[in-house]
Design an enzyme around this catalytic site. Sequence first.
Site, PDB file in Angstrom:
ATOM      1  N   LEU A   1      46.727  36.658  22.315  1.00 24.60           N
ATOM      2  CA  LEU A   1      47.093  37.331  23.496  1.00 24.60           C
ATOM      3  C   LEU A   1      46.154  37.912  24.417  1.00 24.60           C
ATOM      4  O   LEU A   1      45.248  38.347  23.859  1.00 24.60           O
ATOM      5  CB  LEU A   1      48.441  38.236  23.276  1.00 24.60           C
ATOM      6  CG  LEU A   1      49.731  37.678  22.621  1.00 24.60           C
ATOM      7  CD1 LEU A   1      50.691  38.778  22.417  1.00 24.60           C
ATOM      8  CD2 LEU A   1      50.365  36.691  23.890  1.00 24.60           C
ATOM      9  N   ASP A   2      46.138  37.715  25.764  1.00 27.51           N
ATOM     10  CA  ASP A   2      44.952  38.180  26.376  1.00 27.51           C
ATOM     11  C   ASP A   2      44.799  39.863  26.272  1.00 27.51           C
ATOM     12  O   ASP A   2      45.947  40.648  25.839  1.00 27.51           O
ATOM     13  CB  ASP A   2      45.335  37.873  27.979  1.00 27.51           C
ATOM     14  CG  ASP A   2      45.220  36.598  28.208  1.00 27.51           C
ATOM     15  OD1 ASP A   2      44.275  35.748  27.688  1.00 27.51           O
ATOM     16  OD2 ASP A   2      45.728  35.876  29.135  1.00 27.51           O
ATOM     17  N   TYR A   3      43.800  40.485  26.456  1.00 29.43           N
ATOM     18  CA  TYR A   3      43.677  41.722  26.557  1.00 29.43           C
ATOM     19  C   TYR A   3      44.655  42.703  27.154  1.00 29.43           C
ATOM     20  O   TYR A   3      45.124  43.748  26.299  1.00 29.43           O
ATOM     21  CB  TYR A   3      42.063  42.302  27.116  1.00 29.43           C
ATOM     22  CG  TYR A   3      41.769  43.569  26.910  1.00 29.43           C
ATOM     23  CD1 TYR A   3      41.165  44.052  25.636  1.00 29.43           C
ATOM     24  CD2 TYR A   3      41.700  44.353  27.864  1.00 29.43           C
ATOM     25  CE1 TYR A   3      40.796  45.449  25.667  1.00 29.43           C
ATOM     26  CE2 TYR A   3      41.284  45.822  27.920  1.00 29.43           C
ATOM     27  CZ  TYR A   3      40.757  46.312  26.718  1.00 29.43           C
ATOM     28  OH  TYR A   3      40.424  47.543  26.698  1.00 29.43           O
TER      29      TYR A   3
END
Length: 242
Positions: A105-107
């Site tokens: 999952l993106d930051y």
Amino acid sequence: MANHQERLQKVIAKSGVTSRRKAEVYIVDGRVKVNGKVVNELGTKVGPNDTVEVDGVPLEKEVPVYYLLYKPRGVISSVSDDKDRKVVTDFLPEVNERVYPVGRLDYDTSGLIILTNDGSFAQSLMHPKHQIDKVYVAKIKGIPTKEELQSMKKGIKSDGEHLKAIHTKMLSSDRKKNTSIIQMVLHEGKNRQIRRMFDALGYPVDKLKRERYGFLSTEGLQPGECREMTPHEVKLLKKASE
């Protein structure tokens, strides 16, 4: 991290047989076998499904473990970070196994992520042919039309890639604030996919959360909390990714 492979000497050292430096000597001296064959190249990498022997004795394989984490925003989907930012494994209880996230999952994205040391399980879940629903909720700036939401199901070009949603639905909108909440279902998970799709339509994403992964949901978990998956959940996911 696609194949979750590590250098052979590192795997030997982690098993507790000897130090990494001595493991390198063992490899060069021909004392190490991988899948029944002597390996004396120090650059060799092995994965969770490889059988490693030192002096004819197989390394003990870890018992597979499976965790479900509600990843907060501002956390890296990795086991380490060279900028010393928080990573997903920081939120797990103390475990001896070498666990890693399934996909990412993106930051700036929160929500469900699975962590495991079961390499074949992780790879089967990430394989494109297994169409497991991943349900996201995005808060965006602007209010897209039905036609624009439909266009995301047909696919949107971004940086030479064809990005596609399986389903889109407007959950709510606020005309005064000019914002809306959109539910999206994906099967693939390309880098920053949802943000790129909305950017292409001119609607920047303010917040993004993955609420469901297949039949698993964030219910009962707060951001930063995790739990072990039940054997039944693992069995169902394995069946879904066969």
